[in-house]
Scaffold this motif. Structure first.
Motif, PDB file in Angstrom:
ATOM      1  N   ARG A  98       0.876  -1.230   0.143  1.00 47.75           N
ATOM      2  CA  ARG A  98       0.061   0.000   0.078  1.00 47.75           C
ATOM      3  C   ARG A  98       0.822   1.158   0.017  1.00 47.75           C
ATOM      4  NH1 ARG A  98      -2.827  -3.173   3.691  1.00 47.75           N
ATOM      5  NH2 ARG A  98      -1.780  -2.174   5.411  1.00 47.75           N
ATOM      6  N   MET A  99       1.982   1.232   0.619  1.00 50.55           N
ATOM      7  CA  MET A  99       2.962   2.371   0.719  1.00 50.55           C
ATOM      8  C   MET A  99       3.443   2.556  -0.492  1.00 50.55           C
ATOM      9  SD  MET A  99       4.196   5.044   2.405  1.00 50.55           S
ATOM     10  CE  MET A  99       3.825   4.881   3.933  1.00 50.55           C
ATOM     11  N   ARG A 100       3.853   1.567  -1.052  1.00 47.92           N
ATOM     12  CA  ARG A 100       4.637   1.679  -2.522  1.00 47.92           C
ATOM     13  C   ARG A 100       3.515   2.395  -3.412  1.00 47.92           C
ATOM     14  NH1 ARG A 100       4.961  -3.803  -4.950  1.00 47.92           N
ATOM     15  NH2 ARG A 100       2.957  -3.491  -5.123  1.00 47.92           N
ATOM     16  N   GLU A 101       2.358   1.913  -3.613  1.00 48.92           N
ATOM     17  CA  GLU A 101       1.248   2.560  -4.313  1.00 48.92           C
ATOM     18  C   GLU A 101       1.111   3.961  -4.075  1.00 48.92           C
ATOM     19  OE1 GLU A 101       0.419   0.950  -7.161  1.00 48.92           O
ATOM     20  OE2 GLU A 101       1.831  -0.745  -6.407  1.00 48.92           O
ATOM     21  N   SER A 102       1.166   4.228  -2.580  1.00 48.72           N
ATOM     22  CA  SER A 102       0.965   5.666  -2.475  1.00 48.72           C
ATOM     23  C   SER A 102       2.137   6.584  -2.983  1.00 48.72           C
ATOM     24  CB  SER A 102       1.225   5.749  -0.938  1.00 48.72           C
ATOM     25  OG  SER A 102      -0.148   4.977  -0.262  1.00 48.72           O
ATOM     26  N   LEU A 103       3.173   6.032  -2.900  1.00 48.09           N
ATOM     27  CA  LEU A 103       4.388   6.664  -3.334  1.00 48.09           C
ATOM     28  C   LEU A 103       4.518   6.930  -4.991  1.00 48.09           C
ATOM     29  CD1 LEU A 103       7.245   5.307  -0.893  1.00 48.09           C
ATOM     30  CD2 LEU A 103       6.166   7.529  -0.901  1.00 48.09           C
ATOM     31  N   ARG A 104       3.986   5.814  -5.596  1.00 51.17           N
ATOM     32  CA  ARG A 104       3.896   5.842  -6.944  1.00 51.17           C
ATOM     33  C   ARG A 104       2.830   6.857  -7.392  1.00 51.17           C
ATOM     34  NH1 ARG A 104       3.687  -0.776  -8.484  1.00 51.17           N
ATOM     35  NH2 ARG A 104       6.092  -1.206  -8.656  1.00 51.17           N
ATOM     36  N   PRO A 118      -6.603  13.963  -2.605  1.00 52.76           N
ATOM     37  CA  PRO A 118      -7.795  13.074  -1.832  1.00 52.76           C
ATOM     38  C   PRO A 118      -7.084  11.655  -2.269  1.00 52.76           C
ATOM     39  CG  PRO A 118      -8.620  14.851  -3.203  1.00 52.76           C
ATOM     40  CD  PRO A 118      -7.509  15.066  -3.392  1.00 52.76           C
ATOM     41  N   ASP A 119      -6.582  11.530  -3.383  1.00 56.53           N
ATOM     42  CA  ASP A 119      -6.263  10.175  -3.511  1.00 56.53           C
ATOM     43  C   ASP A 119      -5.009   9.739  -2.684  1.00 56.53           C
ATOM     44  OD1 ASP A 119      -7.903   9.737  -5.613  1.00 56.53           O
ATOM     45  OD2 ASP A 119      -6.863  10.308  -7.380  1.00 56.53           O
ATOM     46  N   PHE A 120      -4.104  10.571  -2.442  1.00 56.62           N
ATOM     47  CA  PHE A 120      -3.042  10.271  -1.683  1.00 56.62           C
ATOM     48  C   PHE A 120      -3.400  10.131  -0.250  1.00 56.62           C
ATOM     49  CE2 PHE A 120       0.511  12.065   1.064  1.00 56.62           C
ATOM     50  CZ  PHE A 120       1.617  11.220   0.467  1.00 56.62           C
ATOM     51  N   LYS A 121      -4.091  11.129   0.101  1.00 52.36           N
ATOM     52  CA  LYS A 121      -4.912  11.000   1.625  1.00 52.36           C
ATOM     53  C   LYS A 121      -5.495   9.586   1.756  1.00 52.36           C
ATOM     54  CE  LYS A 121      -6.408  15.012   3.412  1.00 52.36           C
ATOM     55  NZ  LYS A 121      -7.309  16.427   3.399  1.00 52.36           N
ATOM     56  N   GLN A 122      -6.441   9.393   0.929  1.00 49.07           N
ATOM     57  CA  GLN A 122      -6.875   7.786   1.044  1.00 49.07           C
ATOM     58  C   GLN A 122      -5.782   6.620   0.989  1.00 49.07           C
ATOM     59  OE1 GLN A 122      -9.411   7.136  -2.258  1.00 49.07           O
ATOM     60  NE2 GLN A 122     -10.118   5.187  -1.449  1.00 49.07           N
ATOM     61  N   ALA A 123      -4.690   6.829   0.272  1.00 46.31           N
ATOM     62  CA  ALA A 123      -3.911   5.839   0.386  1.00 46.31           C
ATOM     63  C   ALA A 123      -3.007   5.429   1.545  1.00 46.31           C
ATOM     64  CB  ALA A 123      -3.045   5.960  -0.764  1.00 46.31           C
ATOM     65  N   ILE A 124      -2.595   7.094   2.077  1.00 49.94           N
ATOM     66  CA  ILE A 124      -1.955   6.889   3.251  1.00 49.94           C
ATOM     67  C   ILE A 124      -3.001   6.578   4.514  1.00 49.94           C
ATOM     68  CG2 ILE A 124      -1.043   8.713   4.924  1.00 49.94           C
ATOM     69  CD1 ILE A 124       0.900   7.827   2.766  1.00 49.94           C
ATOM     70  N   THR A 125      -4.148   7.008   4.531  1.00 51.65           N
ATOM     71  CA  THR A 125      -5.126   6.300   5.548  1.00 51.65           C
ATOM     72  C   THR A 125      -5.313   4.830   5.378  1.00 51.65           C
ATOM     73  OG1 THR A 125      -6.256   8.534   5.193  1.00 51.65           O
ATOM     74  CG2 THR A 125      -7.695   6.604   6.276  1.00 51.65           C
ATOM     75  N   THR A 127      -2.743   2.976   4.315  1.00 51.29           N
ATOM     76  CA  THR A 127      -1.609   2.532   4.971  1.00 51.29           C
ATOM     77  C   THR A 127      -1.340   2.416   6.309  1.00 51.29           C
ATOM     78  OG1 THR A 127      -0.409   3.023   2.775  1.00 51.29           O
ATOM     79  CG2 THR A 127       0.789   2.774   4.795  1.00 51.29           C
ATOM     80  N   GLU A 128      -1.961   3.500   6.803  1.00 52.10           N
ATOM     81  CA  GLU A 128      -2.163   3.728   8.370  1.00 52.10           C
ATOM     82  C   GLU A 128      -3.012   2.754   9.020  1.00 52.10           C
ATOM     83  OE1 GLU A 128      -2.772   7.685   9.261  1.00 52.10           O
ATOM     84  OE2 GLU A 128      -0.710   8.371   8.730  1.00 52.10           O
ATOM     85  N   ALA A 129      -4.083   2.576   8.457  1.00 52.34           N
ATOM     86  CA  ALA A 129      -5.176   1.255   8.954  1.00 52.34           C
ATOM     87  C   ALA A 129      -4.550   0.144   8.928  1.00 52.34           C
ATOM     88  CB  ALA A 129      -6.591   1.324   8.082  1.00 52.34           C
ATOM     89  N   GLY A 130      -3.664  -0.019   7.821  1.00 49.32           N
ATOM     90  CA  GLY A 130      -3.189  -1.427   7.782  1.00 49.32           C
ATOM     91  C   GLY A 130      -1.958  -1.593   8.856  1.00 49.32           C
TER      92      GLY A 130
END
Length: 133
Positions: A98-104, A118-125, A127-130
Motif C-alpha cells: 500500500r505504501m508503494r502504491e501511495s508513493l507511485r 484526495p487520492d494520496f490521503k486515501q492511500a495514506i489512510t 496504509t495507516e489502517a493496515g
C-alpha cells in the motif's frame, strides 16, 4: 571439496569475520576445521548465511534461528512461531505494498499541495489502517 577460510566467507557473504565467529558461538555455523588459526568452512556455509540473513530480515532472533536450524517436524512450538511470523510478514507485505502504491501516486500527482490530494490521503489512510492505527 575446497574449503573456504573465514576471510573468503566474510568477503563472499559481506559479513565481518567477527560476525561469523559470533554466529558460530550461537550455533548458527559450524566450521569444517582450521588451517592454523583460521577457521575453514564448507562452501555450503554461504547458503546457510543466506538463510540466516533472510530470517534476520524477517525479524527472527538469533536464538530462534538457531532453534530453527535444528528443528524437527515434531517441534510444535517452533511450527506455531513460524505460522505467527508468516502472518506478521503477510501484514507487513500488505502495508508495504500500500505504501508503494501511495508513493507511485505521489510521484506523478499534480495536486498542490501534494499532501492534500484526495487520492494520496486515501492511500495514506489505508496504509495507516493496515499498520493498526
Amino acid at each position: 571439496m575446497t574449503l573456504l577460510d573465514i576471510a573468503e566467507v566474510a568477503e563472499k557473504s559481506g559479513l565481518a569475520p567477527s560476525a561469523l565467529r559470533f554466529y558460530e558461538k550461537r550455533g548458527l555455523l559450524e566450521p569444517a576445521g582450521r588451517n592454523g588459526l583460521r577457521r575453514l568452512y564448507h562452501p555450503d556455509v554461504l547458503r546457510r548465511l543466506d538463510l540466516v540473513a533472510c530470517a534476520r530480515g524477517a525479524g527472527f532472533t538469533i536464538a530462534e534461528i538457531a532453534r530453527f536450524l535444528v528443528a524437527t517436524p515434531s517441534d510444535a512450538a517452533l511450527r506455531e512461531r513460524m505460522a505467527e511470523k508468516a502472518a506478521e510478514l503477510e501484514e507487513t507485505i500488505d502495508r508495504l505494498n500500500r505504501m508503494r502504491e501511495s508513493l507511485r501516486h505521489a510521484a506523478t500527482c499534480d495536486h498542490v499541495p501534494l499532501v492534500e490530494c484526495p487520492d494520496f490521503k486515501q492511500a495514506i489512510t489505508a496504509t495507516e489502517a493496515g499498520h493498526g492505527r
